[in-house]
Motif scaffolding. Sequence first.
Motif, PDB file in Angstrom:
ATOM      1  N   GLY A  29      26.445  45.841 -25.455  1.00 35.51           N
ATOM      2  CA  GLY A  29      27.169  45.339 -26.612  1.00 35.51           C
ATOM      3  C   GLY A  29      26.741  43.943 -27.014  1.00 35.51           C
ATOM      4  O   GLY A  29      27.205  43.413 -28.022  1.00 35.51           O
ATOM      5  N   GLN A  30      25.834  43.332 -26.250  1.00 34.63           N
ATOM      6  CA  GLN A  30      25.343  41.992 -26.559  1.00 34.63           C
ATOM      7  C   GLN A  30      24.555  42.027 -27.869  1.00 34.63           C
ATOM      8  O   GLN A  30      23.729  42.914 -28.090  1.00 34.63           O
ATOM      9  CB  GLN A  30      24.441  41.495 -25.427  1.00 34.63           C
ATOM     10  CG  GLN A  30      23.832  40.121 -25.659  1.00 34.63           C
ATOM     11  CD  GLN A  30      22.737  39.799 -24.646  1.00 34.63           C
ATOM     12  OE1 GLN A  30      22.232  40.684 -23.963  1.00 34.63           O
ATOM     13  NE2 GLN A  30      22.369  38.527 -24.547  1.00 34.63           N
ATOM     14  N   SER A  31      24.818  41.077 -28.759  1.00 37.44           N
ATOM     15  CA  SER A  31      24.106  41.048 -30.035  1.00 37.44           C
ATOM     16  C   SER A  31      23.694  39.623 -30.377  1.00 37.44           C
ATOM     17  O   SER A  31      24.248  38.641 -29.856  1.00 37.44           O
ATOM     18  CB  SER A  31      24.963  41.636 -31.156  1.00 37.44           C
ATOM     19  OG  SER A  31      26.101  40.843 -31.377  1.00 37.44           O
ATOM     20  N   LYS A  32      22.718  39.523 -31.279  1.00 32.56           N
ATOM     21  CA  LYS A  32      22.206  38.221 -31.685  1.00 32.56           C
ATOM     22  C   LYS A  32      21.814  38.286 -33.154  1.00 32.56           C
ATOM     23  O   LYS A  32      21.133  39.227 -33.590  1.00 32.56           O
ATOM     24  CB  LYS A  32      20.987  37.845 -30.839  1.00 32.56           C
ATOM     25  CG  LYS A  32      20.347  36.523 -31.229  1.00 32.56           C
ATOM     26  CD  LYS A  32      19.148  36.221 -30.337  1.00 32.56           C
ATOM     27  CE  LYS A  32      18.518  34.885 -30.707  1.00 32.56           C
ATOM     28  NZ  LYS A  32      17.373  34.564 -29.826  1.00 32.56           N
ATOM     29  N   ARG A  33      22.246  37.284 -33.920  1.00 28.25           N
ATOM     30  CA  ARG A  33      21.837  37.220 -35.318  1.00 28.25           C
ATOM     31  C   ARG A  33      20.438  36.640 -35.396  1.00 28.25           C
ATOM     32  O   ARG A  33      20.154  35.590 -34.810  1.00 28.25           O
ATOM     33  CB  ARG A  33      22.814  36.354 -36.123  1.00 28.25           C
ATOM     34  CG  ARG A  33      22.543  36.400 -37.631  1.00 28.25           C
ATOM     35  CD  ARG A  33      23.641  35.718 -38.418  1.00 28.25           C
ATOM     36  NE  ARG A  33      23.689  34.289 -38.135  1.00 28.25           N
ATOM     37  CZ  ARG A  33      24.667  33.494 -38.526  1.00 28.25           C
ATOM     38  NH1 ARG A  33      25.711  34.003 -39.189  1.00 28.25           N
ATOM     39  NH2 ARG A  33      24.643  32.206 -38.239  1.00 28.25           N
ATOM     40  N   ILE A  34      19.565  37.322 -36.142  1.00 27.87           N
ATOM     41  CA  ILE A  34      18.177  36.881 -36.220  1.00 27.87           C
ATOM     42  C   ILE A  34      17.786  36.398 -37.613  1.00 27.87           C
ATOM     43  O   ILE A  34      16.779  35.702 -37.767  1.00 27.87           O
ATOM     44  CB  ILE A  34      17.204  37.995 -35.784  1.00 27.87           C
ATOM     45  CG1 ILE A  34      17.380  39.234 -36.656  1.00 27.87           C
ATOM     46  CG2 ILE A  34      17.388  38.331 -34.307  1.00 27.87           C
ATOM     47  CD1 ILE A  34      16.291  40.271 -36.456  1.00 27.87           C
ATOM     48  N   ARG A  35      18.587  36.771 -38.643  1.00 30.33           N
ATOM     49  CA  ARG A  35      18.194  36.353 -39.990  1.00 30.33           C
ATOM     50  C   ARG A  35      19.371  36.467 -40.948  1.00 30.33           C
ATOM     51  O   ARG A  35      20.235  37.329 -40.777  1.00 30.33           O
ATOM     52  CB  ARG A  35      17.040  37.224 -40.508  1.00 30.33           C
ATOM     53  CG  ARG A  35      16.254  36.595 -41.653  1.00 30.33           C
ATOM     54  CD  ARG A  35      14.997  37.364 -41.966  1.00 30.33           C
ATOM     55  NE  ARG A  35      14.021  36.503 -42.622  1.00 30.33           N
ATOM     56  CZ  ARG A  35      12.853  36.920 -43.094  1.00 30.33           C
ATOM     57  NH1 ARG A  35      12.501  38.200 -42.973  1.00 30.33           N
ATOM     58  NH2 ARG A  35      12.020  36.096 -43.676  1.00 30.33           N
ATOM     59  N   VAL A  36      19.377  35.604 -41.951  1.00 32.44           N
ATOM     60  CA  VAL A  36      20.357  35.675 -43.038  1.00 32.44           C
ATOM     61  C   VAL A  36      19.591  35.619 -44.350  1.00 32.44           C
ATOM     62  O   VAL A  36      18.740  34.740 -44.547  1.00 32.44           O
ATOM     63  CB  VAL A  36      21.367  34.506 -42.977  1.00 32.44           C
ATOM     64  CG1 VAL A  36      22.332  34.577 -44.163  1.00 32.44           C
ATOM     65  CG2 VAL A  36      22.136  34.531 -41.663  1.00 32.44           C
ATOM     66  N   LEU A  37      19.873  36.586 -45.240  1.00 35.92           N
ATOM     67  CA  LEU A  37      19.188  36.627 -46.534  1.00 35.92           C
ATOM     68  C   LEU A  37      20.204  36.637 -47.660  1.00 35.92           C
ATOM     69  O   LEU A  37      21.278  37.235 -47.540  1.00 35.92           O
ATOM     70  CB  LEU A  37      18.315  37.890 -46.643  1.00 35.92           C
ATOM     71  CG  LEU A  37      17.104  37.998 -45.713  1.00 35.92           C
ATOM     72  CD1 LEU A  37      16.413  39.332 -45.931  1.00 35.92           C
ATOM     73  CD2 LEU A  37      16.122  36.855 -45.942  1.00 35.92           C
TER      74      LEU A  37
END
Length: 403
Positions: free
Chosen positions: A148-156
């Motif tokens: 369930g671990q997540s990471k944000r990699i980009r915002v557009l």
Amino acid sequence: MASEARTRARRRSCQATDFGATAVASSVDLLVEILMRLPAKPLLRFKCVSKQWYSIISDPQFIINYAQRNLKPLLGLLLSGRKEQLGPYPEFSFISIGGYGKTGRVPKFLTIPKLEIQDFCNGLMCYSKPHMDAPQFTSYYVCNSASGQSKRIRVLESPSSKRLMAVNLAFDPSKSPFYNVIFVSETSGSELNHLIKIDIYSSKTQTWRPSTKGLFIVPHDVDFGNGVYWNGAIYWYHRKKNSLAYFDFEADCLERLQMPLVSQGSYPMSFDYFGESGGHLHLVGTCRPGTTLFTVFEMEKDRSGWFVKCNGDLGALATTFPKMVTPRLSRRYLFSPVSLFRGEKEEELSIVLTIPGSVVQYNAKDKTSKKLCDLPKGFIFNDFMGQGFRFKSHQYMETLASI
């Protein structure tokens, strides 16, 4: 006397257990061997047992060795689709394979509001959702479906997001604990060509980089739907345009691939499924709706061409499940391949199909079948009904990789 004897026996048993646990803990090789045999999900929880266990389970070489020992076990399929009258975001249904989990229960990591799956790859998922504080922006995340671990990699911003043609994961835990994410965007277009750029995220460096080849000119008959990672490259097959292209990470190049050559008889073949399983790339061709014939094609390791893995006929399946056949004078067979996976043995091959009302598994080797579950409510064959869900399947696996 009997009571004292039982007490002494229990004490000896406890001492023996303590000795065994101490022996395991003191022998790193023995501990590693035991941990190698456990499923991924418990292993991720066992990181909390001690610093030693955390160090072992998090070690990149342990992750690679674990993946090589436990070769991509398929645990289930995730059907995703969209029903326009219910809103713009997809719905999901989990289908258990081999008794893992519970069919119909949606994994917790998919209960995020307004989540949209971009890609699944060997236990990792890339998804997007509107930015929490600014809905005009879209955030993109990578998630380990087991932990369930997540990471944000980009915002557009939304205009940039709309120009996206593909977002895909590249991850092979048997070779590396690190992954890449590829963004394909159109910068301009004409009647004949797209002008696209490719950006690549590396989890190893946690940085983005553009393709070293700059912009690519791509003919309009090449599209970027249905991306699959295999053998060091992302492959895109577009069913309507019958096109196949790939991006090779090592060569940093975008190339086209030839489709399998098939004879066009009374019932032309269409390619209804494209995917990877057990380290092999497959296309499934059918001669729907007039026949139950199918062919499984496999790509050569060097990408030099396709060969026929097997031919088959689903006629016996239509007898077992009569809803596959329309009650008309001109017979039509209603089925759609949504996944293919290989068994423990090289020659074992199973195809998962949706048919009216059900999801079934067909073993191409021994020609047996079994019903996996009822088709989730609202999932209708778009190919035949002209309405309802358009859906696809994602192979659900688990990995030890960190995000």
